[in-house]
Design a protein around this motif. Structure first.
Motif, PDB file in Angstrom:
ATOM      1  N   MET A 257     -13.381  22.827  -5.055  1.00  0.00           N
ATOM      2  CA  MET A 257     -12.333  21.531  -5.163  1.00  0.00           C
ATOM      3  C   MET A 257     -12.891  20.540  -4.663  1.00  0.00           C
ATOM      4  SD  MET A 257      -9.294  20.687  -5.866  1.00  0.00           S
ATOM      5  CE  MET A 257      -8.095  22.095  -6.064  1.00  0.00           C
ATOM      6  N   MET A 258     -12.968  19.383  -5.724  1.00  0.00           N
ATOM      7  CA  MET A 258     -13.339  18.104  -5.036  1.00  0.00           C
ATOM      8  C   MET A 258     -12.442  17.363  -3.950  1.00  0.00           C
ATOM      9  SD  MET A 258     -14.517  16.587  -8.859  1.00  0.00           S
ATOM     10  CE  MET A 258     -15.004  15.154  -8.074  1.00  0.00           C
ATOM     11  N   ALA A 259     -12.965  16.739  -3.043  1.00  0.00           N
ATOM     12  CA  ALA A 259     -12.420  16.083  -1.971  1.00  0.00           C
ATOM     13  C   ALA A 259     -11.359  14.922  -2.670  1.00  0.00           C
ATOM     14  CB  ALA A 259     -13.043  15.893  -0.900  1.00  0.00           C
ATOM     15  N   LYS A 260     -10.257  14.620  -2.132  1.00  0.00           N
ATOM     16  CA  LYS A 260      -9.792  13.269  -2.458  1.00  0.00           C
ATOM     17  C   LYS A 260     -10.319  12.142  -2.072  1.00  0.00           C
ATOM     18  CE  LYS A 260      -4.968  15.218  -3.147  1.00  0.00           C
ATOM     19  NZ  LYS A 260      -3.707  15.207  -2.851  1.00  0.00           N
ATOM     20  N   GLU A 261     -10.279  10.905  -2.714  1.00  0.00           N
ATOM     21  CA  GLU A 261     -10.660   9.656  -2.135  1.00  0.00           C
ATOM     22  C   GLU A 261      -9.672   8.575  -2.897  1.00  0.00           C
ATOM     23  OE1 GLU A 261     -14.745   6.963  -2.364  1.00  0.00           O
ATOM     24  OE2 GLU A 261     -14.748   9.015  -2.668  1.00  0.00           O
ATOM     25  N   LYS A 262      -9.101   8.117  -1.705  1.00  0.00           N
ATOM     26  CA  LYS A 262      -8.039   7.062  -2.344  1.00  0.00           C
ATOM     27  C   LYS A 262      -8.808   5.579  -2.472  1.00  0.00           C
ATOM     28  CE  LYS A 262      -4.039   8.837   0.001  1.00  0.00           C
ATOM     29  NZ  LYS A 262      -2.730   8.131   1.011  1.00  0.00           N
ATOM     30  N   PRO A 263      -8.474   5.152  -3.580  1.00  0.00           N
ATOM     31  CA  PRO A 263      -9.063   3.677  -4.116  1.00  0.00           C
ATOM     32  C   PRO A 263      -8.949   2.690  -2.800  1.00  0.00           C
ATOM     33  CG  PRO A 263      -7.155   4.062  -5.389  1.00  0.00           C
ATOM     34  CD  PRO A 263      -7.491   5.414  -4.430  1.00  0.00           C
ATOM     35  N   PRO A 264      -9.371   1.474  -2.863  1.00  0.00           N
ATOM     36  CA  PRO A 264      -9.029   0.366  -1.943  1.00  0.00           C
ATOM     37  C   PRO A 264      -7.442   0.139  -2.264  1.00  0.00           C
ATOM     38  CG  PRO A 264     -11.020  -0.089  -3.093  1.00  0.00           C
ATOM     39  CD  PRO A 264     -10.425   1.148  -3.778  1.00  0.00           C
ATOM     40  N   ILE A 265      -6.781  -0.720  -1.266  1.00  0.00           N
ATOM     41  CA  ILE A 265      -5.641  -0.874  -1.635  1.00  0.00           C
ATOM     42  C   ILE A 265      -5.147  -2.092  -2.834  1.00  0.00           C
ATOM     43  CG2 ILE A 265      -3.538  -2.254  -0.474  1.00  0.00           C
ATOM     44  CD1 ILE A 265      -4.242  -1.043   2.070  1.00  0.00           C
ATOM     45  N   THR A 266      -4.372  -1.692  -3.723  1.00  0.00           N
ATOM     46  CA  THR A 266      -3.995  -2.425  -4.575  1.00  0.00           C
ATOM     47  C   THR A 266      -2.441  -2.545  -4.883  1.00  0.00           C
ATOM     48  OG1 THR A 266      -4.107  -0.453  -6.229  1.00  0.00           O
ATOM     49  CG2 THR A 266      -6.232  -1.893  -6.118  1.00  0.00           C
ATOM     50  N   VAL A 267      -1.829  -3.625  -5.442  1.00  0.00           N
ATOM     51  CA  VAL A 267      -0.633  -3.853  -5.769  1.00  0.00           C
ATOM     52  C   VAL A 267      -0.350  -3.663  -7.175  1.00  0.00           C
ATOM     53  CG1 VAL A 267       1.474  -5.255  -5.146  1.00  0.00           C
ATOM     54  CG2 VAL A 267      -0.116  -5.204  -3.768  1.00  0.00           C
ATOM     55  N   VAL A 268       0.382  -2.795  -7.712  1.00  0.00           N
ATOM     56  CA  VAL A 268       0.645  -2.668  -9.231  1.00  0.00           C
ATOM     57  C   VAL A 268       1.912  -3.125  -9.350  1.00  0.00           C
ATOM     58  CG1 VAL A 268       0.978  -1.078 -10.987  1.00  0.00           C
ATOM     59  CG2 VAL A 268      -0.610  -0.138  -9.164  1.00  0.00           C
ATOM     60  N   GLY A 269       1.781  -4.533 -10.002  1.00  0.00           N
ATOM     61  CA  GLY A 269       3.066  -5.246 -10.304  1.00  0.00           C
ATOM     62  C   GLY A 269       2.919  -6.463  -9.754  1.00  0.00           C
ATOM     63  N   ASP A 270       3.701  -7.327 -10.196  1.00  0.00           N
ATOM     64  CA  ASP A 270       3.412  -8.859  -9.844  1.00  0.00           C
ATOM     65  C   ASP A 270       4.443  -9.258  -8.507  1.00  0.00           C
ATOM     66  OD1 ASP A 270       3.157 -11.665  -9.451  1.00  0.00           O
ATOM     67  OD2 ASP A 270       4.375 -12.007 -11.225  1.00  0.00           O
ATOM     68  N   VAL A 271       4.097  -9.662  -7.602  1.00  0.00           N
ATOM     69  CA  VAL A 271       5.079 -10.149  -6.305  1.00  0.00           C
ATOM     70  C   VAL A 271       4.519 -11.555  -6.093  1.00  0.00           C
ATOM     71  CG1 VAL A 271       4.881  -7.890  -5.456  1.00  0.00           C
ATOM     72  CG2 VAL A 271       3.304  -9.303  -4.924  1.00  0.00           C
ATOM     73  N   GLY A 272       3.995 -12.360  -6.768  1.00  0.00           N
ATOM     74  CA  GLY A 272       3.634 -13.455  -6.424  1.00  0.00           C
ATOM     75  C   GLY A 272       4.794 -14.441  -6.725  1.00  0.00           C
ATOM     76  N   GLY A 273       5.057 -15.203  -5.661  1.00  0.00           N
ATOM     77  CA  GLY A 273       6.342 -16.318  -5.507  1.00  0.00           C
ATOM     78  C   GLY A 273       7.681 -15.559  -5.414  1.00  0.00           C
ATOM     79  N   ARG A 274       7.737 -14.353  -5.006  1.00  0.00           N
ATOM     80  CA  ARG A 274       8.981 -13.529  -5.038  1.00  0.00           C
ATOM     81  C   ARG A 274       9.154 -13.118  -3.719  1.00  0.00           C
ATOM     82  NH1 ARG A 274       9.195 -10.042 -10.496  1.00  0.00           N
ATOM     83  NH2 ARG A 274       8.853 -11.715 -12.140  1.00  0.00           N
ATOM     84  N   ILE A 275      10.449 -12.681  -3.488  1.00  0.00           N
ATOM     85  CA  ILE A 275      10.965 -11.989  -2.466  1.00  0.00           C
ATOM     86  C   ILE A 275      10.555 -10.257  -2.497  1.00  0.00           C
ATOM     87  CG2 ILE A 275      12.974 -11.090  -1.038  1.00  0.00           C
ATOM     88  CD1 ILE A 275      14.325 -13.706  -2.098  1.00  0.00           C
ATOM     89  N   ALA A 276       9.947  -9.701  -1.716  1.00  0.00           N
ATOM     90  CA  ALA A 276       9.469  -8.460  -1.797  1.00  0.00           C
ATOM     91  C   ALA A 276      10.291  -7.641  -0.841  1.00  0.00           C
ATOM     92  CB  ALA A 276       7.928  -8.078  -1.419  1.00  0.00           C
ATOM     93  N   ILE A 277      11.237  -6.539  -1.531  1.00  0.00           N
ATOM     94  CA  ILE A 277      12.080  -5.792  -0.594  1.00  0.00           C
ATOM     95  C   ILE A 277      11.349  -4.228  -0.817  1.00  0.00           C
ATOM     96  CG2 ILE A 277      14.373  -4.719  -0.693  1.00  0.00           C
ATOM     97  CD1 ILE A 277      15.117  -7.204  -2.175  1.00  0.00           C
TER      98      ILE A 277
END
Length: 380
Positions: A257-277
């Motif tokens: 069983m291959m070990a899990k490896e998480k990728p670098p932090i990424t944000v899927v979706g556009d939050v630029g110039g918006r209120i994030a909830i």
């Protein structure tokens, strides 16, 4: 010799003030009482709000700790033949709160209460609902203990895993706080139309999607984890552990069983110039929320809100929130957190006593609970 006239059975008890007929007797026995399983002011606040909405008085009981640490519960009024609702909010000392609930339920059971319904807005040990290596499913153990103590029904809110309801041998009503939090967003965030709902991990994506669809807003998901620098890896913690020669049956070769490896932090979706909830069910250790807020700030979000049902806010949570990029943390009063609010003015509270009092009224009157689950789907 003339026979003596026997007095009617009902008149024999009239001097003592007992009911004179079956209907009156049934009416006397079909009442309900609301008790608080904790006597501290912070924990009885929710019980007081619920009883005010019901137009009832809080049941008379005494709950205290002996000098040796044992919990003692004394019921100060008759509960025979009545529906009893025990409200138990979970403070920092979760194990003491559990014992208070168990002992009070057993005391009411031995006092001949008809039904004993636990109102537990935040169900403790709900995060320990899956089997871990050489561990145990503590949530299942607690469910068995509550049934053994005498509970016949539970009202709770936003269980960490909905499958927890299957641990119980009696009915569980898992209410939702999302209508109150959605209302807060619409009424207290002026420019909420320019907001985006954020899941701080893929695990929270379904909840975030539910909020986004109801508010007609966009959705963003934070995926991955912070990557360690070369300096962090020099201490050997990332090295593979020493493995002793294990005895393997000859000819038995299982696929690796291959070990899990998480990728670098990424944000899927556009939050630029918006209120994030950011939405979640529990906010306890806030490091992950603070890290998510920093990422969203870097991606251009100009205001960040965190919304959760249960605000446990353990350890240094108030200080970390105050020093972070988070503008506001909104939680319900399922868990007392008045001390944390004094330490951090960013923490706001939404009252959910209305839905709990309505649930109590409907259960006692034998009415359908469907009204409280309008437009609630399986994924909510």
């Amino acid at each position: 010799m003339p026979r003596k006239l026997l007095l009617p059975y009902k008149s024999v008890f009239s001097p003592l003030g007992a009911p004179r007929d079956a209907a009156a007797m049934n009416a006397a026995r079909s009442g309900y009482r609301v008790f608080s399983a904790n006597s501290t002011a912070a924990c009885t606040e929710l019980a007081r709000r619920i009883t005010e909405r019901l137009g009832a008085e809080l049941g008379k009981s005494v709950v205290y700790q002996e000098t040796n640490g044992e919990t003692r519960v004394e019921i100060k009024e008759s509960v025979r033949g009545q529906d009893i609702f025990i409200i138990q909010t979970i403070p920092r000392d979760v194990n003491t709160a559990v014992m208070e609930l168990l002992i009070m339920a057993y005391a009411l059971k031995t006092s001949c209460a008809r039904n004993i319904i636990g109102v537990i807005p935040y169900f403790p040990y709900s995060k320990q609902s899956k089997m871990r290596k050489r561990g145990s499913i503590v949530c299942k153990l607690l469910a068995s203990m509550l049934a053994k103590a005498g509970l016949t029904h539970i009202i709770t809110m936003d269980l960490h895993q909905k499958e927890i309801q299957g641990f119980f041998s009696f009915p569980v009503d898992n209410l939702r706080a999302s209508p109150f939090l959605l209302q807060y967003i619409q009424e207290e965030i002026p420019d909420y139309r320019n907001a985006v709902i954020v899941a701080k991990s893929p695990d929270a994506a379904k909840r975030a999607q539910s909020y986004a669809e109801r508010l007609r807003l966009g959705l963003a998901v934070i995926h991955g984890e912070a990557q360690c620098t070369e300096q962090d890896m020099d201490d050997g913690r990332h090295s593979p552990p020493m493995v002793k020669n294990a005895t393997v049956h000859p000819g038995l070769e299982l696929p690796l069983m291959m070990a899990k490896e998480k990728p670098p932090i990424t944000v899927v979706g556009d939050v630029g110039g918006r209120i994030a909830i950011i939405v979640d069910d529990i906010i306890d250790d806030v490091e992950s929320f603070v890290a998510a807020a920093e990422i969203l700030k870097e991606r251009g979000a100009y205001k960040i809100f965190v919304m959760a049902t249960h605000g446990l806010l353990s350890a240094e949570a108030p200080r970390l929130i105050e020093e972070s990029s988070i503008d506001e943390v909104v939680v319900t009063n399922t868990v007392p957190h008045e001390v944390q609010k004094l330490q951090c003015p960013k923490i706001k509270t939404v009252d959910i006593s209305l839905i709990l009092s309505e649930a109590i009224r409907r259960i006692h009157n034998g009415e359908s609970m469907a009204y409280l689950f309008r437009n609630i789907t399986v994924d909510d």
